[in-house]
Design an enzyme around this catalytic site. Structure first.
Site, PDB file in Angstrom:
ATOM      1  N   ARG A 251       0.860  -1.176   0.000  1.00 38.26           N
ATOM      2  CA  ARG A 251       0.000   0.000   0.000  1.00 38.26           C
ATOM      3  C   ARG A 251       0.903   1.235   0.000  1.00 38.26           C
ATOM      4  O   ARG A 251       2.013   1.215   0.517  1.00 38.26           O
ATOM      5  CB  ARG A 251      -0.910   0.003   1.233  1.00 38.26           C
ATOM      6  CG  ARG A 251      -1.836  -1.201   1.310  1.00 38.26           C
ATOM      7  CD  ARG A 251      -2.613  -1.221   2.617  1.00 38.26           C
ATOM      8  NE  ARG A 251      -3.513  -2.366   2.679  1.00 38.26           N
ATOM      9  CZ  ARG A 251      -3.160  -3.580   3.107  1.00 38.26           C
ATOM     10  NH1 ARG A 251      -1.919  -3.776   3.532  1.00 38.26           N
ATOM     11  NH2 ARG A 251      -4.026  -4.568   3.133  1.00 38.26           N
TER      12      ARG A 251
ATOM     13  N   LYS B 192      -1.989  -3.030   7.903  1.00 41.21           N
ATOM     14  CA  LYS B 192      -3.440  -2.957   8.081  1.00 41.21           C
ATOM     15  C   LYS B 192      -3.977  -4.203   8.776  1.00 41.21           C
ATOM     16  O   LYS B 192      -4.899  -4.127   9.587  1.00 41.21           O
ATOM     17  CB  LYS B 192      -4.121  -2.772   6.720  1.00 41.21           C
ATOM     18  CG  LYS B 192      -5.616  -2.562   6.789  1.00 41.21           C
ATOM     19  CD  LYS B 192      -6.199  -2.320   5.404  1.00 41.21           C
ATOM     20  CE  LYS B 192      -7.702  -2.100   5.466  1.00 41.21           C
ATOM     21  NZ  LYS B 192      -8.274  -1.878   4.116  1.00 41.21           N
TER      22      LYS B 192
ATOM     23  N   HIS C 218      -3.817   3.186  -4.992  1.00 40.87           N
ATOM     24  CA  HIS C 218      -4.095   1.749  -4.852  1.00 40.87           C
ATOM     25  C   HIS C 218      -3.984   1.030  -6.186  1.00 40.87           C
ATOM     26  O   HIS C 218      -3.876  -0.197  -6.229  1.00 40.87           O
ATOM     27  CB  HIS C 218      -5.481   1.544  -4.250  1.00 40.87           C
ATOM     28  CG  HIS C 218      -5.557   0.366  -3.329  1.00 40.87           C
ATOM     29  ND1 HIS C 218      -4.840   0.287  -2.159  1.00 40.87           N
ATOM     30  CD2 HIS C 218      -6.243  -0.806  -3.419  1.00 40.87           C
ATOM     31  CE1 HIS C 218      -5.092  -0.853  -1.547  1.00 40.87           C
ATOM     32  NE2 HIS C 218      -5.927  -1.551  -2.305  1.00 40.87           N
TER      33      HIS C 218
ATOM     34  N   ARG D 142      -0.942  -1.195  -6.320  1.00 38.79           N
ATOM     35  CA  ARG D 142      -1.091  -2.501  -5.658  1.00 38.79           C
ATOM     36  C   ARG D 142      -1.849  -3.462  -6.570  1.00 38.79           C
ATOM     37  O   ARG D 142      -1.472  -4.635  -6.708  1.00 38.79           O
ATOM     38  CB  ARG D 142      -1.817  -2.300  -4.331  1.00 38.79           C
ATOM     39  CG  ARG D 142      -1.988  -3.559  -3.466  1.00 38.79           C
ATOM     40  CD  ARG D 142      -2.493  -3.099  -2.104  1.00 38.79           C
ATOM     41  NE  ARG D 142      -3.054  -4.163  -1.293  1.00 38.79           N
ATOM     42  CZ  ARG D 142      -2.355  -4.933  -0.451  1.00 38.79           C
ATOM     43  NH1 ARG D 142      -1.046  -4.771  -0.348  1.00 38.79           N
ATOM     44  NH2 ARG D 142      -2.955  -5.848   0.285  1.00 38.79           N
TER      45      ARG D 142
ATOM     46  N   HIS E 279      -3.023 -10.354   2.880  1.00 35.88           N
ATOM     47  CA  HIS E 279      -4.457 -10.513   3.065  1.00 35.88           C
ATOM     48  C   HIS E 279      -4.747 -11.507   4.191  1.00 35.88           C
ATOM     49  O   HIS E 279      -4.078 -12.549   4.295  1.00 35.88           O
ATOM     50  CB  HIS E 279      -5.110 -11.017   1.776  1.00 35.88           C
ATOM     51  CG  HIS E 279      -5.262  -9.953   0.737  1.00 35.88           C
ATOM     52  ND1 HIS E 279      -5.482 -10.224  -0.598  1.00 35.88           N
ATOM     53  CD2 HIS E 279      -5.225  -8.600   0.839  1.00 35.88           C
ATOM     54  CE1 HIS E 279      -5.579  -9.098  -1.271  1.00 35.88           C
ATOM     55  NE2 HIS E 279      -5.431  -8.093  -0.423  1.00 35.88           N
TER      56      HIS E 279
ATOM     57  N   TYR F  23      -8.039 -11.603  -7.854  1.00 37.02           N
ATOM     58  CA  TYR F  23      -6.991 -11.521  -8.871  1.00 37.02           C
ATOM     59  C   TYR F  23      -6.820 -12.833  -9.630  1.00 37.02           C
ATOM     60  O   TYR F  23      -6.010 -12.909 -10.560  1.00 37.02           O
ATOM     61  CB  TYR F  23      -5.647 -11.157  -8.218  1.00 37.02           C
ATOM     62  CG  TYR F  23      -5.651  -9.827  -7.511  1.00 37.02           C
ATOM     63  CD1 TYR F  23      -5.665  -8.631  -8.233  1.00 37.02           C
ATOM     64  CD2 TYR F  23      -5.641  -9.752  -6.121  1.00 37.02           C
ATOM     65  CE1 TYR F  23      -5.662  -7.407  -7.582  1.00 37.02           C
ATOM     66  CE2 TYR F  23      -5.641  -8.532  -5.468  1.00 37.02           C
ATOM     67  CZ  TYR F  23      -5.656  -7.365  -6.204  1.00 37.02           C
ATOM     68  OH  TYR F  23      -5.660  -6.149  -5.564  1.00 37.02           O
TER      69      TYR F  23
END
Length: 345
Positions: free
Chosen positions: A216, A239, A287, A290, A313, A322
């Site tokens: 990020r 995050k 973003h 990313r 994630h 993706y």
């Protein structure tokens, strides 16, 4: 105890299930039979010691509950201050009801008002002219608000500060179309980096970090020298709250070491995007880098589990968006559809 007939034809039960010093129960019924059944049940419960008097009315305001949640739990969250401000703003828009009166209706009406733009004037800042339309509230934003407020009651219940059902436990999240996920092509990346290098070398390096590791923008921009070593970037305070290390080339490591610390490069990136003329979806300015890393990683034959670890994630479901970039994803559709399969002679 007694059952008394009232002037309007109804019958009133007046009794003390726990004796003279216990709570007094008074309730009205349409028929005498209903009144007698109720009286017998209440008096029987009292004799068995099972009668529970009505719980005391909770007069606390919604903002008080939010304050209690923040003091006991929210203050420990990474973005707890920001969450508290959002919750207080929600409570105030709903009129800050008392806990005893707060129901699903308060939130569903508030949500409908938000979607209709009732509170839009609050979003108009000093830089916006009167009459201009403020940024609309998305369904996704309102779903987050629902989750935040529902979590307040769940946590207070765990702490013994809230009794009964969660007022928002049965409120459904809004459905909305999946947002477009943009990514840059190889032909778009080089002109963008060239513009960045000419305007801000540091912004150019931050962009290269994002494109090389899927970071990020905030993660790359806040890197310290100690986090870059042995051709690896060690991301901390992420995050997901989990650390991760991603390998980089020796050349990129030298570029990073030469310009650290980066400082605030966000504005420079936005200016470069405008200069190149990139058309990006709302909310995906930095973003997009990313997304670009993840998309090209899968198109070049990468596997989805490694991508999950690189992106940090929490669940594979977040990374699966993706998967369709993989060369083999649904490839057999081309050969097995009814137009491609020749009928037998």
């Amino acid at each position: 105890m007694s059952i008394k007939k009232l002037d309007d034809g109804r019958y009133e039960v007046d009794c003390r299930p726990e004796g003279r010093n216990g709570p007094r129960i008074r309730k009205k019924f349409r028929t005498k039979n209903e009144a007698m059944v109720y009286q017998n049940r209440i008096m029987g419960d009292g004799a068995k010691g099972e009668f529970e008097k009505r719980p005391k009315r909770d007069e606390r305001r919604l903002t008080e509950l939010i304050g209690l949640w923040y003091k006991s739990h929210g203050c420990s969250l990474k973005r707890g201050d920001e969450r508290q401000r959002a919750l207080v703003a929600m409570a105030e828009r709903m009129g800050d009801p008392r806990a005893a009166d707060f129901t699903t209706t308060h939130f569903t009406q508030y949500r409908a008002d938000r979607l209709a733009g009732k509170f839009a004037r609050e979003t108009i800042g000093s830089g916006r002219k009167k009459g201009e339309d403020p940024k609309p509230v998305s369904a996704n934003t309102l779903n987050h608000e629902l989750a935040y407020l529902r979590a307040v009651f769940n946590e207070l219940e765990r702490l013994g500060e809230w009794k009964g059902e969660n007022p928002l436990g049965k409120v459904r999240a809004l459905k909305f179309d999946e947002t477009e996920m943009a990514y840059l092509t190889a032909e778009q990346i080089q002109p963008l980096l060239a513009i960045l290098d000419s305007r801000s070398v540091k912004a150019g390096v931050v962009a290269r970090i994002c494109l090389s590791t899927g970071a990020r923008w905030s993660e790359a921009e806040s890197l310290a020298d100690r986090q870059v070593k042995n051709c690896r970037i060690h991301y901390t305070r992420t995050k997901s709250s989990k650390n991760r290390a991603v390998p980089i080339t020796e050349d990129l490591q030298k570029q990073i070491k030469a310009v650290l610390p980066f400082g605030d490069c966000y504005k420079k990136f936005g200016e470069a995007v405008d200069a190149v003329g990139l058309d990006l979806p709302a909310g995906q300015l930095t973003h997009v880098l990313r997304h670009t890393f993840a998309s090209h990683y899968m198109m070049n034959g990468g596997d989805i589990l490694t991508l999950q670890r690189v992106l940090g994630h929490a669940s594979l479901a977040m990374t699966m968006k993706y998967a369709h970039f993989s060369p083999g994803h649904l490839a057999e559709v081309v050969n097995l559809n009814p137009l491609a399969v020749k009928p037998e002679q």
